[in-house]
Design a protein around this motif. Structure first.
Motif, PDB file in Angstrom:
ATOM      1  N   UNK A  81       0.795  -1.221   0.000  1.00 33.50           N
ATOM      2  CA  UNK A  81       0.000   0.000   0.000  1.00 33.50           C
ATOM      3  C   UNK A  81       0.824   1.265   0.000  1.00 33.50           C
ATOM      4  N   UNK A  82       1.708   1.429  -0.984  1.00 36.32           N
ATOM      5  CA  UNK A  82       2.607   2.576  -1.018  1.00 36.32           C
ATOM      6  C   UNK A  82       1.843   3.894  -1.060  1.00 36.32           C
ATOM      7  N   UNK A 108      -5.697  -6.929  -5.808  1.00 39.04           N
ATOM      8  CA  UNK A 108      -6.680  -7.112  -6.878  1.00 39.04           C
ATOM      9  C   UNK A 108      -7.914  -7.845  -6.378  1.00 39.04           C
ATOM     10  N   UNK A 109      -7.768  -8.608  -5.298  1.00 39.93           N
ATOM     11  CA  UNK A 109      -8.927  -9.143  -4.575  1.00 39.93           C
ATOM     12  C   UNK A 109      -8.440  -9.516  -3.182  1.00 39.93           C
ATOM     13  N   UNK A 164     -13.130   7.949  -6.227  1.00 36.87           N
ATOM     14  CA  UNK A 164     -12.188   7.457  -7.240  1.00 36.87           C
ATOM     15  C   UNK A 164     -12.025   5.955  -7.125  1.00 36.87           C
ATOM     16  N   UNK A 165     -11.520   5.371  -8.202  1.00 38.35           N
ATOM     17  CA  UNK A 165     -11.108   3.977  -8.191  1.00 38.35           C
ATOM     18  C   UNK A 165      -9.599   3.938  -7.960  1.00 38.35           C
ATOM     19  N   UNK A 166      -9.157   2.921  -7.244  1.00 39.40           N
ATOM     20  CA  UNK A 166      -7.796   2.901  -6.710  1.00 39.40           C
ATOM     21  C   UNK A 166      -6.873   2.011  -7.528  1.00 39.40           C
ATOM     22  N   UNK A 167      -5.672   2.476  -7.734  1.00 43.07           N
ATOM     23  CA  UNK A 167      -4.564   1.620  -8.136  1.00 43.07           C
ATOM     24  C   UNK A 167      -3.611   1.558  -6.947  1.00 43.07           C
ATOM     25  N   UNK A 168      -3.265   0.350  -6.522  1.00 44.56           N
ATOM     26  CA  UNK A 168      -2.425   0.167  -5.341  1.00 44.56           C
ATOM     27  C   UNK A 168      -1.077  -0.404  -5.750  1.00 44.56           C
ATOM     28  N   UNK A 227       1.582  -3.857  -9.172  1.00 52.21           N
ATOM     29  CA  UNK A 227       0.489  -2.906  -9.367  1.00 52.21           C
ATOM     30  C   UNK A 227      -0.850  -3.639  -9.335  1.00 52.21           C
ATOM     31  N   UNK A 228      -1.701  -3.273  -8.398  1.00 45.38           N
ATOM     32  CA  UNK A 228      -3.046  -3.818  -8.340  1.00 45.38           C
ATOM     33  C   UNK A 228      -4.043  -2.787  -8.808  1.00 45.38           C
TER      34      UNK A 228
END
Length: 572
Positions: free
Chosen positions: A282-283, A530-531, A510-514, A303-304
């Protein structure tokens, strides 16, 4: 035989050459699993340490962020490959679903043992489902809903305490169990596997209540069938597991995995930099920027990019009951400006509905709320908003980024005449505050289960419906969506979004990229975002390659065998 299966299936996959000195990856181009160079051969040994934000809860029947730890010790009937959207057999080798979509027969893998040597049977499965459906099992309500267990025939009688068992669960023999739903359900048998299978034999002849008072951090209780055996727990410090020599799919390569707990994100980041952790989850935006620009150690980005949205949940609060107030809040927030100013590398994408625009169930004709502060002021005036009152805007995200986001939102709400105060708290405290009805506005999130388990977020009695949203028409659509598939489900979600986007029980942001960082000597590491509730994380196939350079991350193909040989790695 186990090692033969692993050597036949895994080695050709993981020996794909990526070159001796691959160029540094842009975080935006990162994949989901680390792939080491061809010079690295899978071998036993090594300890993998994860810098884990916060402290996980002990309950093995509660599937949430705990999945990263629980999956190490316990198995499921089947699990999800989120990157290829396929179900992978785990403790069940195969299953059949009746033509009328009411009955599923699951066949258990023979020869599987719990960590104490006890053979797995269908009685363990039945007991685990009964525990997960027990209303006194703290935190089990979310997993019960996520696995759709209330759809089982006789479920409500058991939950209400008028029955000692569930009519829709039948043990046929030691390796066969049948689940039966009260009505046809096209999705149930893809979700029922989310329950962890627990050591029923430890409680034979004892009341279910005994389970709830045991110390589930104790190695004597945390006895599963998973790839790792629970070793030790130190409150607020760490939890550790060791390789299960008798794991049904073969001994894991790693000797040990340690999750080190950090209440402060910055402390975990520092531990990673000092070499005290091998994975950083979770950077923050600062970390992504820093390591993207300067990364001489060759740390690997994962990258998730799932359906994983942040939204402002809205309480059933007198000041917020008028939907025009909620609509004003949505109009008042300039999502894109917030992203442009505070969030780098595509870590967020603005959304104005419960689903992002690229989702196959998105309704482009539902009401939307682009930034329009003038319209926000008009709506507040129509709702007779008192500009002297203040509402609380809370979050459980414990990093500076989140406080910066809330400060931005606070400023924009103030610009249209809404006063707010900001409050940060830890997740357990927020969960208790939500259950007690003490929240007003709070920044939280949902994941891909918002499609399969929408009731948990916005249904009456939903585990995370702290805003107590209650709309009978919407709820009937939720139930229908949970049982439907294909075009029928799509049409239901079109209608659901029409209602949601007007009433706004939650305000999507927003939708997240983790992003995750991994040391380059660890191969086969999969990001869990991703899940995070149900994904196969490849733990038994992670291995260590000392001195590895040129490690990259790629998008994995689906495992090619029932025996979990590991993800198919392709440098595409």
């Amino acid at each position: 035989m186990k090692n033969v299966l692993k050597s036949l299936a895994l080695v050709p996959v993981l020996f794909v050459s990526v070159g001796a000195a691959a160029e540094m990856q842009n975080p935006v181009d990162a994949g989901n699993v680390t792939m080491c160079p061809a010079t690295c051969a899978p071998a036993n040994g090594g300890t993998f340490t994860i810098a884990y934000r916060g402290s996980p809860e002990p309950f093995a029947w509660k599937s949430s962020e705990n999945n990263q730890l629980v999956r190490l010790n316990f198995g499921n009937l089947f699990i999800l490959d989120p990157f290829n959207n396929v179900l992978l057999p785990d403790l069940a080798t195969h299953w059949e679903v009746s033509d009328d979509l009411t009955m599923g027969t699951f066949h258990l893998r023979e020869g599987v043992q719990f960590h104490d040597g006890t053979p797995l049977t269908a009685r363990h499965v039945e007991w685990s489902y009964l525990l997960t459906m027990n209303p006194r099992a703290e935190g089990a309500d979310f997993l019960m809903q996520d696995a759709s267990l209330t759809e089982l025939k006789g479920a409500q009688a058991y939950i209400d305490g008028t029955a000692d068992s569930v009519e829709g669960i039948t043990v046929v023999d030691d390796h066969t169990i049948v689940f039966e739903t009260a009505v046809p359900n096209g999705n149930f048998f893809d979700r029922v596997g989310k329950v962890y299978i627990l050591p029923a034999h430890l409680f034979e002849g004892r009341p279910m209540e005994d389970v709830l008072t045991e110390d589930w951090w104790s190695p004597e209780m945390r006895v599963g069938t998973g790839p790792f055996v629970f070793e030790e727990y130190s409150e607020g410090q760490f939890a550790s597991v060791t390789a299960n020599e008798d794991y049904w799919a073969g001994r894991p390569y790693l000797d040990r995995i340690v999750l080190r707990f950090f209440d402060e994100y910055e402390t975990g980041s520092l531990a990673f930099e000092k070499g005290e952790a091998d994975q950083l989850d979770g950077l923050t935006s600062q970390d992504v920027t820093r390591y993207a620009e300067t990364n001489p150690e060759g740390y690997v980005f994962l990258r998730g990019n799932p359906l994983s949205a942040n939204y402002i949940n809205v309480a059933d609060h007198p000041a917020l009951k008028d939907k025009r107030v909620r609509q004003a809040i949505s109009f008042a927030i300039n999502r894109q400006q917030l992203i442009d100013l505070l969030i780098p590398y595509g870590m967020r994408a603005a959304i104005y509905s419960v689903l992002p625009e690229d989702h196959h169930l998105f309704n482009p004709d539902a009401a939307a709320y682009p930034f329009d502060p003038d319209r926000a002021r008009e709506l507040l005036a129509e709702a007779n908003w008192d500009p002297d009152q203040s509402v609380e805007l809370a979050t459980y995200y414990e990093h500076q980024d989140a406080l910066d986001w809330l400060a931005f939102i606070q400023k924009q709400l103030g610009d249209v005449g809404m006063k707010t105060t900001i409050r940060a708290m830890k997740w357990p405290d927020m969960e208790k505050a939500g259950e007690a009805g003490e929240l007003e506005l709070w920044l939280t999130g949902y994941s891909k289960d918002v499609v399969s388990n929408h009731l948990a977020y916005f249904g009456t009695g939903g585990a995370w419906n702290y805003g107590e949203y209650n709309n009978p028409e919407y709820e009937e659509l939720l139930r229908s969506a949970g049982r439907a598939g294909g075009e029928e489900q799509r049409q239901i979600f079109m209608k659901m979004q029409e209602i949601f986007n007007v009433e706004l029980p939650g305000i999507p942001i927003w939708n997240i990229t983790t992003f995750v960082l991994v040391k380059p000597q660890f191969c086969g590491v999969v990001e869990q975002f991703s899940d995070q509730h149900f994904a196969y994380l490849n733990e038994n196939n992670i291995y260590m390659c000392e001195g590895a350079t040129g490690t990259v991350s790629v998008r994995p193909g689906a495992p090619a065998s029932l025996e979990h040989p590991g993800y198919v790695l392709d440098s595409q």
